[in-house]
Design a protein around this motif. Structure first.
Motif, PDB file in Angstrom:
ATOM      1  N   LEU A   1       0.817  -1.204   0.000  1.00  0.00           N
ATOM      2  CA  LEU A   1       0.000   0.000   0.000  1.00  0.00           C
ATOM      3  C   LEU A   1       0.858   1.264   0.000  1.00  0.00           C
ATOM      4  CD1 LEU A   1      -2.842  -1.003   2.475  1.00  0.00           C
ATOM      5  CD2 LEU A   1      -2.995  -0.704   0.004  1.00  0.00           C
ATOM      6  N   PHE A   2       1.944   1.251   0.746  1.00  0.00           N
ATOM      7  CA  PHE A   2       2.834   2.414   0.789  1.00  0.00           C
ATOM      8  C   PHE A   2       3.436   2.696  -0.576  1.00  0.00           C
ATOM      9  CE2 PHE A   2       7.164   4.074   1.287  1.00  0.00           C
ATOM     10  CZ  PHE A   2       6.863   5.301   1.872  1.00  0.00           C
ATOM     11  N   PHE A   3       3.951   1.659  -1.240  1.00  0.00           N
ATOM     12  CA  PHE A   3       4.550   1.866  -2.553  1.00  0.00           C
ATOM     13  C   PHE A   3       3.501   2.202  -3.611  1.00  0.00           C
ATOM     14  CE2 PHE A   3       8.226  -0.638  -0.896  1.00  0.00           C
ATOM     15  CZ  PHE A   3       9.129   0.401  -0.975  1.00  0.00           C
ATOM     16  N   ALA A   4       2.287   1.700  -3.458  1.00  0.00           N
ATOM     17  CA  ALA A   4       1.235   2.040  -4.412  1.00  0.00           C
ATOM     18  C   ALA A   4       0.834   3.506  -4.279  1.00  0.00           C
ATOM     19  CB  ALA A   4       0.021   1.150  -4.192  1.00  0.00           C
ATOM     20  N   LYS A   5       0.870   4.034  -3.062  1.00  0.00           N
ATOM     21  CA  LYS A   5       0.501   5.444  -2.861  1.00  0.00           C
ATOM     22  C   LYS A   5       1.633   6.389  -3.257  1.00  0.00           C
ATOM     23  CE  LYS A   5      -3.504   4.875  -0.772  1.00  0.00           C
ATOM     24  NZ  LYS A   5      -4.755   5.382  -1.247  1.00  0.00           N
ATOM     25  N   THR A   6       2.885   5.990  -3.061  1.00  0.00           N
ATOM     26  CA  THR A   6       3.991   6.906  -3.311  1.00  0.00           C
ATOM     27  C   THR A   6       4.493   6.866  -4.749  1.00  0.00           C
ATOM     28  OG1 THR A   6       5.578   5.237  -2.587  1.00  0.00           O
ATOM     29  CG2 THR A   6       4.799   6.806  -0.941  1.00  0.00           C
TER      30      THR A   6
END
Length: 97
Positions: free
Chosen positions: A56-61
């Motif tokens: 989720l973190f990499f998908a948002k950033t």
């Protein structure tokens, strides 16, 4: 005789009630306790949760891809041909006799 006929009329309900009682009994006494399962699998649960948070973190950033960029799509012609939207075959079709 009348009681026996009434019991036969409700035999499926009685059998269902017995199955429900058996399921509750097995759930309460034969199944391992939830805390025992949690104590055994907590590393797996923790690593899965951390992995999902990373995804989720990499998908948002990550920056969204440029939709107007001309990115070559080699299979797009084949997909159009298979779907029936393209009049010509995408590859050279050699007819062999």
């Amino acid at each position: 005789m009348e009681i026996k006929q009434e019991l036969l009329k409700f035999r499926y309900y009685i059998g269902g009630a017995l199955l429900v009682c058996l399921a509750i009994f097995s759930f309460l006494f034969l199944v391992p306790r939830f805390l025992n399962v949690l104590a055994y699998f907590w590393p797996l649960f923790l690593s899965t949760a951390l992995f999902l948070l990373l995804v989720l973190f990499f998908a948002k950033t990550q920056a969204p891809p440029n939709s107007e960029a001309s990115i070559p799509k080699p299979a797009e012609d084949l997909l159009h041909y298979v779907a029936g939207h393209h009049p010509d075959p995408p590859f050279d079709a050699h007819k062999s006799d």
